[in-house]
Design a protein around this motif. Sequence first.
Motif, PDB file in Angstrom:
ATOM      1  N   VAL A  18       0.689  -1.279   0.095  1.00 35.18           N
ATOM      2  CA  VAL A  18       0.118   0.121  -0.048  1.00 35.18           C
ATOM      3  C   VAL A  18       1.012   1.206  -0.015  1.00 35.18           C
ATOM      4  O   VAL A  18       0.523   2.153  -0.761  1.00 35.18           O
ATOM      5  N   VAL A  19       1.944   1.344   0.897  1.00 33.63           N
ATOM      6  CA  VAL A  19       2.802   2.545   0.796  1.00 33.63           C
ATOM      7  C   VAL A  19       3.685   2.745  -0.469  1.00 33.63           C
ATOM      8  O   VAL A  19       3.668   3.525  -1.164  1.00 33.63           O
ATOM      9  N   GLY A  20       3.838   1.541  -0.928  1.00 34.09           N
ATOM     10  CA  GLY A  20       4.560   1.504  -2.254  1.00 34.09           C
ATOM     11  C   GLY A  20       3.760   2.006  -3.536  1.00 34.09           C
ATOM     12  O   GLY A  20       4.387   2.720  -4.470  1.00 34.09           O
ATOM     13  N   ARG A  21       2.349   1.786  -3.434  1.00 38.41           N
ATOM     14  CA  ARG A  21       1.573   2.138  -4.273  1.00 38.41           C
ATOM     15  C   ARG A  21       1.382   3.809  -4.140  1.00 38.41           C
ATOM     16  O   ARG A  21       0.863   4.515  -5.194  1.00 38.41           O
ATOM     17  N   VAL A  38       1.648  -7.754  -4.830  1.00 37.61           N
ATOM     18  CA  VAL A  38       3.075  -7.265  -5.260  1.00 37.61           C
ATOM     19  C   VAL A  38       3.791  -6.898  -3.816  1.00 37.61           C
ATOM     20  O   VAL A  38       5.129  -7.057  -3.578  1.00 37.61           O
ATOM     21  N   GLY A  39       3.069  -6.435  -2.666  1.00 39.47           N
ATOM     22  CA  GLY A  39       3.629  -5.854  -1.676  1.00 39.47           C
ATOM     23  C   GLY A  39       4.411  -7.088  -0.898  1.00 39.47           C
ATOM     24  O   GLY A  39       5.519  -7.187  -0.223  1.00 39.47           O
ATOM     25  N   ILE A  40       3.540  -8.118  -0.915  1.00 39.21           N
ATOM     26  CA  ILE A  40       4.167  -9.348  -0.198  1.00 39.21           C
ATOM     27  C   ILE A  40       5.457  -9.976  -0.788  1.00 39.21           C
ATOM     28  O   ILE A  40       6.457 -10.184  -0.238  1.00 39.21           O
ATOM     29  N   VAL A  41       5.296  -9.906  -2.292  1.00 40.44           N
ATOM     30  CA  VAL A  41       6.527 -10.253  -2.877  1.00 40.44           C
ATOM     31  C   VAL A  41       7.866  -9.452  -2.627  1.00 40.44           C
ATOM     32  O   VAL A  41       8.912  -9.726  -2.626  1.00 40.44           O
ATOM     33  N   GLN A  70      12.458  -2.347   1.119  1.00 41.63           N
ATOM     34  CA  GLN A  70      11.152  -3.224   0.739  1.00 41.63           C
ATOM     35  C   GLN A  70      10.232  -2.321   0.209  1.00 41.63           C
ATOM     36  O   GLN A  70       9.409  -2.759  -0.881  1.00 41.63           O
ATOM     37  N   VAL A  71       9.930  -1.021   0.667  1.00 42.85           N
ATOM     38  CA  VAL A  71       8.852  -0.216  -0.062  1.00 42.85           C
ATOM     39  C   VAL A  71       9.688   0.372  -1.280  1.00 42.85           C
ATOM     40  O   VAL A  71       8.790   0.447  -2.185  1.00 42.85           O
ATOM     41  N   VAL A  72      10.789   0.375  -1.497  1.00 35.88           N
ATOM     42  CA  VAL A  72      11.236   0.791  -2.840  1.00 35.88           C
ATOM     43  C   VAL A  72      11.043  -0.250  -3.651  1.00 35.88           C
ATOM     44  O   VAL A  72      10.617   0.209  -4.932  1.00 35.88           O
ATOM     45  N   ALA A  75       7.311  -0.054  -4.512  1.00 33.01           N
ATOM     46  CA  ALA A  75       7.069   0.865  -5.686  1.00 33.01           C
ATOM     47  C   ALA A  75       7.341   0.745  -6.986  1.00 33.01           C
ATOM     48  O   ALA A  75       6.657   0.646  -7.864  1.00 33.01           O
ATOM     49  N   LEU A  76       8.498  -0.041  -7.175  1.00 31.23           N
ATOM     50  CA  LEU A  76       8.947  -0.511  -8.521  1.00 31.23           C
ATOM     51  C   LEU A  76       7.910  -1.594  -8.940  1.00 31.23           C
ATOM     52  O   LEU A  76       7.743  -1.414 -10.082  1.00 31.23           O
ATOM     53  N   GLY A  77       7.670  -2.499  -8.074  1.00 28.82           N
ATOM     54  CA  GLY A  77       6.949  -3.587  -8.316  1.00 28.82           C
ATOM     55  C   GLY A  77       5.280  -2.976  -8.964  1.00 28.82           C
ATOM     56  O   GLY A  77       4.897  -3.605  -9.725  1.00 28.82           O
TER      57      GLY A  77
END
Length: 96
Positions: A18-21, A38-41, A70-72, A75-77
Amino acid sequence: MTITGIISAILIGVVVGVVGRLLVPGKQPIGMLLTILVGIVAAFLGTALARAMGIPTATSGVDWLELLVQVVVAALGVALVSTLTGRRRRTGLLRR
């Protein structure tokens, strides 16, 4: 990795996704379930990448550098998945 480590990685992965999104600019045409996946991966890949970079991942507190990695990765994912699986407009015979 123990079962508690896997469960915590899944829970952290939800937050990381969620933070990455939120960090990716614009609207992402993917659902929340895909964002969570995507976040779990990204949580698993981010931990492996942090270990490979020499960042300590087993500390007594919050591993802020590992979380940042992990957040970076998330976000890329999210950016990659939204680019690859974005909703496309119908064209051709159905266009008005």
